[in-house]
Design a protein around this motif. Sequence first.
Motif, PDB file in Angstrom:
ATOM      1  N   GLU A  32       1.471   6.628   7.849  1.00  0.00           N
ATOM      2  CA  GLU A  32       0.552   6.406   6.734  1.00  0.00           C
ATOM      3  C   GLU A  32       1.271   5.576   5.682  1.00  0.00           C
ATOM      4  O   GLU A  32       2.446   5.820   5.387  1.00  0.00           O
ATOM      5  CB  GLU A  32       0.101   7.731   6.137  1.00  0.00           C
ATOM      6  CG  GLU A  32      -0.803   8.516   7.060  1.00  0.00           C
ATOM      7  CD  GLU A  32      -1.313   9.789   6.425  1.00  0.00           C
ATOM      8  OE1 GLU A  32      -1.244   9.927   5.184  1.00  0.00           O
ATOM      9  OE2 GLU A  32      -1.781  10.650   7.193  1.00  0.00           O
ATOM     10  N   ALA A  33       0.571   4.577   5.117  1.00  0.00           N
ATOM     11  CA  ALA A  33       1.194   3.684   4.147  1.00  0.00           C
ATOM     12  C   ALA A  33       0.142   3.125   3.198  1.00  0.00           C
ATOM     13  O   ALA A  33      -1.032   3.043   3.540  1.00  0.00           O
ATOM     14  CB  ALA A  33       1.890   2.531   4.871  1.00  0.00           C
ATOM     15  N   ASP A  34       0.570   2.758   2.002  1.00  0.00           N
ATOM     16  CA  ASP A  34      -0.292   2.113   1.013  1.00  0.00           C
ATOM     17  C   ASP A  34       0.172   0.677   0.851  1.00  0.00           C
ATOM     18  O   ASP A  34       1.372   0.416   0.747  1.00  0.00           O
ATOM     19  CB  ASP A  34      -0.211   2.849  -0.323  1.00  0.00           C
ATOM     20  CG  ASP A  34      -0.784   4.248  -0.225  1.00  0.00           C
ATOM     21  OD1 ASP A  34      -2.013   4.350  -0.119  1.00  0.00           O
ATOM     22  OD2 ASP A  34      -0.011   5.211  -0.237  1.00  0.00           O
ATOM     23  N   TYR A  35      -0.788  -0.274   0.815  1.00  0.00           N
ATOM     24  CA  TYR A  35      -0.486  -1.696   0.753  1.00  0.00           C
ATOM     25  C   TYR A  35      -1.066  -2.324  -0.511  1.00  0.00           C
ATOM     26  O   TYR A  35      -2.225  -2.098  -0.840  1.00  0.00           O
ATOM     27  CB  TYR A  35      -1.059  -2.404   1.978  1.00  0.00           C
ATOM     28  CG  TYR A  35      -0.948  -3.908   1.928  1.00  0.00           C
ATOM     29  CD1 TYR A  35       0.297  -4.529   1.981  1.00  0.00           C
ATOM     30  CD2 TYR A  35      -2.075  -4.697   1.838  1.00  0.00           C
ATOM     31  CE1 TYR A  35       0.400  -5.902   1.939  1.00  0.00           C
ATOM     32  CE2 TYR A  35      -1.985  -6.077   1.800  1.00  0.00           C
ATOM     33  CZ  TYR A  35      -0.742  -6.675   1.852  1.00  0.00           C
ATOM     34  OH  TYR A  35      -0.645  -8.040   1.812  1.00  0.00           O
ATOM     35  N   CYS A  36      -0.261  -3.112  -1.217  1.00  0.00           N
ATOM     36  CA  CYS A  36      -0.723  -3.853  -2.387  1.00  0.00           C
ATOM     37  C   CYS A  36      -0.844  -5.320  -1.995  1.00  0.00           C
ATOM     38  O   CYS A  36       0.158  -5.981  -1.707  1.00  0.00           O
ATOM     39  CB  CYS A  36       0.273  -3.705  -3.543  1.00  0.00           C
ATOM     40  SG  CYS A  36      -0.237  -4.663  -5.007  1.00  0.00           S
ATOM     41  N   ALA A  37      -2.075  -5.823  -1.974  1.00  0.00           N
ATOM     42  CA  ALA A  37      -2.310  -7.219  -1.604  1.00  0.00           C
ATOM     43  C   ALA A  37      -1.744  -8.177  -2.647  1.00  0.00           C
ATOM     44  O   ALA A  37      -1.297  -9.271  -2.315  1.00  0.00           O
ATOM     45  CB  ALA A  37      -3.809  -7.466  -1.420  1.00  0.00           C
ATOM     46  N   ALA A  38      -1.725  -7.774  -3.912  1.00  0.00           N
ATOM     47  CA  ALA A  38      -1.213  -8.635  -4.978  1.00  0.00           C
ATOM     48  C   ALA A  38       0.298  -8.838  -4.869  1.00  0.00           C
ATOM     49  O   ALA A  38       0.803  -9.950  -5.008  1.00  0.00           O
ATOM     50  CB  ALA A  38      -1.570  -8.062  -6.344  1.00  0.00           C
ATOM     51  N   CYS A  39       1.031  -7.757  -4.615  1.00  0.00           N
ATOM     52  CA  CYS A  39       2.498  -7.810  -4.546  1.00  0.00           C
ATOM     53  C   CYS A  39       3.020  -8.030  -3.135  1.00  0.00           C
ATOM     54  O   CYS A  39       4.199  -8.318  -2.950  1.00  0.00           O
ATOM     55  CB  CYS A  39       3.096  -6.500  -5.054  1.00  0.00           C
ATOM     56  SG  CYS A  39       2.829  -6.201  -6.785  1.00  0.00           S
TER      57      CYS A  39
END
Length: 75
Positions: free
Chosen positions: A57-64
């Motif tokens: 499980e992971a969280d992704y930031c499209a901006a960074c």
Amino acid sequence: MECPYCNQEMQKGIISGDGRSKVYWKAGGKKANLMDKLSGRGKLEAVNYPLADFTIEADYCAACKKIIIETEISE
């Protein structure tokens, strides 16, 4: 989750791989499918490829362009 780098909302997802192919990240709770793999969508470049099937499980930031993984290391 809010990105600790830019404070924008991050997307929840799963990193998946089978040891025979590349490692992928996909939004939501499902593994990357055949179309994702054929197109290369969500492929992670900087990964060692083990011989076992896995999901993370992971969280992704499209901006960074950053992924955050919560983990615990067994000692």
